[in-house]
Design an enzyme around this catalytic site. Structure first.
Site, mmCIF file in Angstrom:
data_model
loop_
_atom_site.group_PDB
_atom_site.id
_atom_site.type_symbol
_atom_site.label_atom_id
_atom_site.label_comp_id
_atom_site.label_asym_id
_atom_site.label_seq_id
_atom_site.Cartn_x
_atom_site.Cartn_y
_atom_site.Cartn_z
ATOM 1 C CB SER A 176 110.396 4.790 43.079
ATOM 2 O OG SER A 176 111.650 5.410 42.914
ATOM 3 C CG HIS A 207 108.589 0.245 46.615
ATOM 4 N ND1 HIS A 207 109.523 -0.565 46.008
ATOM 5 C CD2 HIS A 207 108.201 1.138 45.669
ATOM 6 C CE1 HIS A 207 109.701 -0.171 44.756
ATOM 7 N NE2 HIS A 207 108.896 0.859 44.535
ATOM 8 C CG ASP A 263 116.090 0.119 43.816
ATOM 9 O OD1 ASP A 263 116.774 1.160 43.641
ATOM 10 O OD2 ASP A 263 114.947 -0.020 43.346
ATOM 11 C CG ASP A 312 115.075 1.783 37.741
ATOM 12 O OD1 ASP A 312 114.609 1.886 36.592
ATOM 13 O OD2 ASP A 312 114.342 1.671 38.743
ATOM 14 C CE LYS A 338 111.978 -0.597 37.243
ATOM 15 N NZ LYS A 338 111.877 0.549 38.183
ATOM 16 C CG HIS A 356 108.853 -6.150 39.695
ATOM 17 N ND1 HIS A 356 108.305 -6.536 40.899
ATOM 18 C CD2 HIS A 356 110.030 -5.532 40.025
ATOM 19 C CE1 HIS A 356 109.106 -6.169 41.894
ATOM 20 N NE2 HIS A 356 110.147 -5.567 41.379
#
Length: 439
Positions: free
Chosen positions: A42, A162, A255, A338, A363, A391
């Protein structure tokens, strides 16, 4: 003088079985550094470019072009020369010459930047986390960066991109806040994870795991994930809650990765058969916050829905209070960007100016170098935003981010669930560092 003696990259596989870049660097004093670059599923559209081959091998996901860029173009420019971290990263950025690292590839550039950090730490005879701390002290505006073991945000139910046939919300995380040391936080997380597996098994739900090691059951709704997590926390002997001062309290973080379910100006929650406007989605989050111990929401809205983010920050983030609001009536939720910020100073600067969110996910491969990442953390800190080292869904056994989280002192880390070695490796490294710091 300790110059760069050799640079070599190779193609290896990440935790999803897809190719990624690994880089080795040796300095003239024999100090050796190795790093492997992660990859996201993503991904935000504003991230630095991850260079892929786009041909038939590995379904077009090969990274031989990025590897060649390291072994030829980058190696030619840096071999035999002496650098510190800042000058090396500046050289890599100039050599690429694009805004988004699209020429050499962020995966090629970051591999070199991280491998160099490992080699420099070895050369200095210090642990990697202390090396990052020294760099952070140079970057921080207040010159105060205290090393600490971060609080883990553990993804125990996977959805979105995911996992298949799971929730719209991409990650449901537990955050062990009511504990004094990391090893106890980790134990609590592991016990809750295994308790959750037993509960899912009893209900005939799948206990297979998604990309980040969390379970991916076919639940009837997004809220059902919250209900079952609260049950797991309680059944494991801990207390669902948001007060870190109370021993044994475990909070929840989300998230949403809302860009993934943003369609034609609306937010479509397939699992709930609901379609929301930005304001309606904010109201839905507000309802969840009143019913569950949620302390953090990441990417609650689409990456370019700035107007809705302003509203959400006022409603949920504890900023922009009206005269009728008080600190006691307005709960401050950590609102994390993010895909919104993509570890990019320019997007973060815009968010700060607009009072959008109050936290940034960090990130390394979203921006491409150690130095740029540290600069972003420094800007966030100056503005009063929290930072979370993270991560990617496609990981490796590389544990650099564990050291990076400790050295930068940000206090929070996202590195997946309590299964899959690519995730657990980071937790185990934090255990080792905690032991070192105690002695």
């Amino acid at each position: 003088m300790k110059n760069i003696k050799s640079v070599h990259a190779r193609e290896i596989l990440d935790s999803r079985g897809n190719p990624t870049v690994e880089v080795d660097i040796t300095l003239s004093d024999g100090s050796f550094g190795r790093s492997a670059v992660p990859s996201g599923a993503s991904t935000g559209s504003h991230e630095a470019i991850e260079l892929r081959d786009g041909r038939t091998r590995y379904g077009g996901k090969g990274v031989l072009r990025a590897v060649e860029n390291v072994n030829k173009k980058i190696a030619k420019s840096i071999k035999g020369k002496e650098f510190d971290q800042a000058s090396l990263d500046a050289t890599l950025i100039k050599l690429d010459g694009t805004v988004n690292k699209g020429s050499l590839g962020a995966n090629a550039i970051l591999g070199v930047s991280m491998a160099f950090a490992h080699a420099k730490a070895k050369s200095a005879g210090i642990p990697l986390y202390k090396y990052f701390n020294k760099l952070s002290l140079k970057t921080s505006t207040d010159k105060k960066v205290t090393m600490n073991i971060p609080v883990p945000m553990m993804n125990i139910i996977n959805g979105g991109q995911h996992a298949e046939n799971s929730t719209d919300i991409q990650e449901f995380m537990i955050v062990p806040i009511g504990f004094k040391i990391f090893s106890e936080r980790l134990r609590a997380g592991a016990e809750i994870f295994h308790t959750l597996k037993k509960i899912l098994h009893k209900r005939g739900l799948a206990t297979t795991v998604g990309d980040e090691g969390g379970f991916a059951p076919a639940l009837p709704s997004n809220e059902a994930a919250l209900q079952i997590i609260v049950e797991a926390i309680t059944s494991a002997g801990y207390k669902p809650g948001t007060d870190a001062k109370i021993a044994g309290q475990v909070a929840i973080a989300l998230d949403a990765a809302a860009t993934e379910f943003y369609k034609d100006g609306k937010y479509v929650l397939t699992r709930d058969s609901k379609t929301f406007s930005g304001e309606e989605l904010i109201a839905w989050y507000e309802e969840l916050l009143s019913n569950y111990p949620i302390i953090s929401i990441e990417d609650g809205l689409a990456e370019d829905d700035w107007d809705s983010y302003v509203k959400m920050t006022k409603v949920l983030g504890g900023v922009g209070k009206t005269k009728s609001d008080t600190d006691s009536t307005k709960k401050k939720t950590q609102l994390v960007g993010d895909d919104l910020f993509v570890t990019n100073i320019e997007r973060l600067e815009k968010g700060i100016a607009m009072n959008v969110a109050n936290s940034i996910l960090i990130k390394l491969n979203q921006i491409g170098t150690i130095s740029e990442t540290l600069a972003t953390i420094a800007m966030a800190k100056k503005a009063g935003y929290t930072s979370i080292i993270s991560h990617r869904s496609g990981e490796t056994e590389d544990v650099t981010i564990a050291d990076f989280a400790v050295g930068t002192g940000v206090g929070q880390i996202k590195t997946g669930s309590l299964s899959r070695t690519d995730r657990v490796a980071k937790y185990n490294q934090l255990l080792r560092i905690e032991e070192e710091l105690r002695h």
